[in-house]
Design a protein around this motif. Structure first.
Motif, PDB file in Angstrom:
ATOM      1  N   TYR A 144       0.648  -1.278   0.077  1.00 54.78           N
ATOM      2  CA  TYR A 144      -0.454   0.347  -0.172  1.00 54.78           C
ATOM      3  C   TYR A 144       0.800   1.259   0.146  1.00 54.78           C
TER       4      TYR A 144
ATOM      5  N   TYR B  42      -4.195   6.354  10.151  1.00 54.05           N
ATOM      6  CA  TYR B  42      -4.235   6.573   9.293  1.00 54.05           C
ATOM      7  C   TYR B  42      -5.649   5.861   8.977  1.00 54.05           C
ATOM      8  N   GLN B  43      -6.342   6.716   8.292  1.00 58.31           N
ATOM      9  CA  GLN B  43      -7.309   5.608   6.495  1.00 58.31           C
ATOM     10  C   GLN B  43      -6.566   5.330   5.757  1.00 58.31           C
TER      11      GLN B  43
ATOM     12  N   GLY C 107       5.755   1.410  13.672  1.00 56.58           N
ATOM     13  CA  GLY C 107       4.628   1.638  12.641  1.00 56.58           C
ATOM     14  C   GLY C 107       3.665  -0.170  12.767  1.00 56.58           C
TER      15      GLY C 107
ATOM     16  N   ASP D  41       0.757   3.979  15.691  1.00 51.63           N
ATOM     17  CA  ASP D  41       0.429   3.706  13.842  1.00 51.63           C
ATOM     18  C   ASP D  41      -0.148   2.830  13.836  1.00 51.63           C
TER      19      ASP D  41
ATOM     20  N   ASN E  42      10.170   0.185  12.309  1.00 51.39           N
ATOM     21  CA  ASN E  42       9.173  -0.620  11.947  1.00 51.39           C
ATOM     22  C   ASN E  42       9.567  -2.035  13.274  1.00 51.39           C
TER      23      ASN E  42
ATOM     24  N   GLY F 145      11.355   8.129   7.214  1.00 52.30           N
ATOM     25  CA  GLY F 145      11.419   6.859   5.720  1.00 52.30           C
ATOM     26  C   GLY F 145      10.329   6.686   5.252  1.00 52.30           C
ATOM     27  N   GLY F 146      10.375   5.464   4.558  1.00 51.56           N
ATOM     28  CA  GLY F 146      11.489   4.005   5.191  1.00 51.56           C
ATOM     29  C   GLY F 146      11.332   3.945   5.664  1.00 51.56           C
ATOM     30  N   THR F 147      12.236   2.950   6.755  1.00 59.39           N
ATOM     31  CA  THR F 147      12.846   2.488   8.044  1.00 59.39           C
ATOM     32  C   THR F 147      13.636   2.885   8.672  1.00 59.39           C
TER      33      THR F 147
ATOM     34  N   THR G 121      -5.170   4.459   2.420  1.00 65.30           N
ATOM     35  CA  THR G 121      -5.459   4.987   0.708  1.00 65.30           C
ATOM     36  C   THR G 121      -4.267   4.215  -0.043  1.00 65.30           C
TER      37      THR G 121
ATOM     38  N   ARG H 243       2.542  -7.351   5.311  1.00 63.81           N
ATOM     39  CA  ARG H 243       3.223  -6.620   6.938  1.00 63.81           C
ATOM     40  C   ARG H 243       4.868  -7.695   7.108  1.00 63.81           C
TER      41      ARG H 243
ATOM     42  N   GLU I 105      11.221   7.204  13.146  1.00 64.67           N
ATOM     43  CA  GLU I 105      10.238   5.733  13.092  1.00 64.67           C
ATOM     44  C   GLU I 105      10.687   4.593  12.878  1.00 64.67           C
TER      45      GLU I 105
ATOM     46  N   GLN J 273       0.019  -1.113  12.717  1.00 63.57           N
ATOM     47  CA  GLN J 273      -0.065  -0.682  11.510  1.00 63.57           C
ATOM     48  C   GLN J 273      -1.971  -1.624  11.867  1.00 63.57           C
TER      49      GLN J 273
ATOM     50  N   PHE K 234       5.856   5.724  -0.146  1.00 62.07           N
ATOM     51  CA  PHE K 234       6.276   6.651   0.349  1.00 62.07           C
ATOM     52  C   PHE K 234       8.046   6.371  -0.182  1.00 62.07           C
TER      53      PHE K 234
HETATM   54  C1  LIG Z   1       6.673   5.503   6.200  1.00 61.42           C
HETATM   55  S1  LIG Z   1       5.534   4.435   7.169  1.00 61.42           S
HETATM   56  C2  LIG Z   1       7.056   4.205   8.481  1.00 61.42           C
HETATM   57  C3  LIG Z   1       7.471   3.592   9.441  1.00 61.42           C
HETATM   58  C4  LIG Z   1       7.797   2.055   8.514  1.00 61.42           C
HETATM   59  N1  LIG Z   1       7.763   2.056   7.948  1.00 61.42           N
HETATM   60  C5  LIG Z   1       6.355   1.517   9.456  1.00 61.42           C
HETATM   61  O1  LIG Z   1       6.458   1.036   7.638  1.00 61.42           O
HETATM   62  O2  LIG Z   1       5.932   0.708  10.057  1.00 61.42           O
HETATM   63  C6  LIG Z   1       4.038   6.112   8.237  1.00 61.42           C
HETATM   64  C7  LIG Z   1       3.631   5.698   7.706  1.00 61.42           C
HETATM   65  O3  LIG Z   1       2.637   5.592   7.189  1.00 61.42           O
HETATM   66  C8  LIG Z   1       1.224   5.227   6.890  1.00 61.42           C
HETATM   67  N2  LIG Z   1       0.840   4.729   5.948  1.00 61.42           N
HETATM   68  C9  LIG Z   1       1.563   4.525   4.640  1.00 61.42           C
HETATM   69  N3  LIG Z   1       1.243   4.012   3.694  1.00 61.42           N
HETATM   70  C10 LIG Z   1      -0.115   4.710   3.937  1.00 61.42           C
HETATM   71  C11 LIG Z   1      -1.073   4.014   2.889  1.00 61.42           C
HETATM   72  N4  LIG Z   1      -1.474   3.666   1.473  1.00 61.42           N
HETATM   73  N5  LIG Z   1      -2.267   4.862   3.633  1.00 61.42           N
HETATM   74  C12 LIG Z   1      -2.523   4.912   5.119  1.00 61.42           C
HETATM   75  N6  LIG Z   1      -1.145   5.027   5.503  1.00 61.42           N
HETATM   76  C13 LIG Z   1      -0.128   4.849   5.038  1.00 61.42           C
HETATM   77  C14 LIG Z   1       1.751   3.854   8.275  1.00 61.42           C
HETATM   78  O4  LIG Z   1       0.513   3.676   9.199  1.00 61.42           O
HETATM   79  C15 LIG Z   1       3.382   4.223   7.977  1.00 61.42           C
HETATM   80  O5  LIG Z   1       3.333   3.600   9.768  1.00 61.42           O
END
Ligand SMILES: C[S@@+](CC[C@H](N)C(=O)[O-])C[C@H]1O[C@@H](n2cnc3c(N)ncnc32)[C@H](O)[C@@H]1O
Ligand code: SF4
Length: 402
Positions: A29, A199-200, A130, A168, A107, A72-74, A202, A144, A105, A132, A32
């Motif tokens: 999904y 976060y919803q 993260g 998150d 993971n 990030g990224g991570t 997307t 994941r 941030e 999730q 980033f």
């Molecule tokens: C850049 S990520 C960094 C966290 C770490 N890389 C991880 O995934 O655990 C930041 C957050 O954006 C959210 N995120 C990323 N893509 C998303 C999407 N398409 N819809 C909703 N939330 C999203 C996730 O909750 C994620 O933890």
């Protein structure tokens, strides 16, 4: 209500964002700037980040940094020495507020006690994890690499190591029911968080989920169901003492993310690392900066010319208005009048179309009072439409047009 952490005189703070573009795997999904590589030359990346910091400092010396965010990224895959070196260098290039919020941030798959302690020793005082989802099936569906137990273990470890921890969650997942989501939020609250980002989901163009959706293999909740899930989130977390201070962010009083508040309050921040964005006021003009997105291209540019800047543009008053409204209406505190005066040298009534403001106020989506222009909860539910409505018909007085 303004958050106690940064309310002083409406100062939005001055942040430093550092982008680490690598992950162990690419989530289906995620759009980033995150990439999977067999190996990463940590020392080379560290040197490049420090070099770009030096370059950034040349145009912004003298500022007091109120927050640093490793995103990030991570970034938990970064060597802790890299975080330490960046923080140390930032403290010599600028003034680093002794109370600065320094977030990393992480993971759950890369949550190792030793690394966490290394980041803490480096000066990181806030971890954003993260998680999730707290259901194994949902985590698998999100692609994941960790299960719920691993995520909770990482969270508990983080709480032992860092003074502040946030995590998150993603909702509006395929097949997600309202009762199941309420129960999951309840389990999240059992972890006694001070801050939650919810976060919803997307579906972003270019992602594996986007392709699956187009093939009809992925069905996400429709708009009404997503709105019901949003409302349930607001209600459950508000009752638990973590009201939304931003559309997707909830905190106990004083625990809002100061770094993200700087973005939403339209303050200045520097961005270093691949694809990082910045907003910096120089010589009375606000500039938007953007670094090269591809990791190796960025690395090569920094090594050969000292920085990976791709674009640096002056933001005219129309753009500043649009950005400030898009950011500020996300916050429950809204946009203070002082923000309009700082960025556009005018009150909101001098800029925005009175008939449009009145109709949005009448409909219960907007408030404008002696302090601020703010979206109500109903307004934040349909924020994109509200922002378009507010910006249409805006006219900038001559004083604002610089
Ligand atoms: C850049 S990520 C960094 C966290 C770490 N890389 C991880 O995934 O655990 C930041 C957050 O954006 C959210 N995120 C990323 N893509 C998303 C999407 N398409 N819809 C909703 N939330 C999203 C996730 O909750 C994620 O933890
Ligand atoms: S969601 Fe996090 S771990 Fe997954 S690809 Fe995006 S940045 Fe990497």
């Amino acid at each position: 209500m303004a958050d106690g952490a940064t309310a002083a005189a409406g100062d939005p703070g001055f942040g430093l964002y550092v982008h680490w573009p690598f992950c162990l795997s690419k989530c289906p999904y995620c759009d980033f700037n995150s990439h999977v590589r067999d190996s990463i030359e940590q020392a080379r990346w560290r040197a490049a980040l420090l070099r770009e910091l030096e370059h950034a400092a040349a145009g912004s010396a003298g500022h007091r940094i109120t927050s640093i965010f490793f995103g990030g990224g991570t970034p938990s895959l970064m060597a802790p020495e890299t975080a330490a070196a960046v923080i140390e260098r930032a403290a010599t290039l600028w003034r680093l507020d002794p109370e600065a919020e320094i977030t990393l941030e992480a993971n759950p798959t890369s949550a190792e006690a030793e690394a966490f302690r290394g980041f803490r020793a480096a000066g990181v005082n806030r971890l954003s994890l993260g998680v999730q989802a707290l259901e194994d099936d949902a985590l698998r569906a999100l692609g994941r690499q960790h299960g719920a137990a691993e995520a909770l273990a990482a969270l508990r470890l983080a709480r032992r190591v860092f003074p502040r921890v946030s995590f998150d969650l993603i909702y509006a997942r395929p097949g997600q029911g309202l009762d199941a989501w309420r129960a999951e939020l309840g389990r999240a609250l059992e972890e006694a968080p001070d801050h939650l980002s919810v976060y919803q989901l997307t579906i972003e163009p270019g992602t594996a989920f986007h392709a699956a959706q187009r093939r009809g293999e992925l069905v996400v909740p429709d708009e009404d169901r997503a709105a019901a899930l949003f409302d349930a989130t607001q209600e459950v977390l508000e009752v638990a003492g973590l009201p939304a201070y931003e559309v997707s962010n909830h905190a106990r009083p004083g625990q809002a993310s100061r770094h993200n508040l700087t973005y939403w309050r339209y303050g200045d921040y520097l961005g270093v690392g691949p694809g990082a964005h910045g907003r910096i006021t120089r010589g009375g003009r606000k500039l938007a900066t953007r670094r090269h997105r591809a990791p190796e291209a960025w690395l090569h540019l920094v090594e050969t010319q000292g920085h990976g800047t791709r674009e640096e543009t002056v933001l005219d008053a129309d753009l500043r208005l649009a950005e400030m409204v898009m950011m500020g209406l996300r916050l429950s505190e809204g946009i203070p009048r002082a923000g309009f005066l700082r960025e556009l040298a005018a009150e909101p009534e001098e800029i925005l179309d009175p008939a449009r403001i009145a109709s949005a106020v009448e409909a219960g989506y907007l408030e404008l009072d002696a302090q601020a222009l703010r979206a109500t909860m109903a307004g934040r539910r349909r924020l994109d439409a509200l922002i378009r409505h507010v910006l249409e018909g805006a006219t900038l007085p001559a004083a604002a047009s610089a």
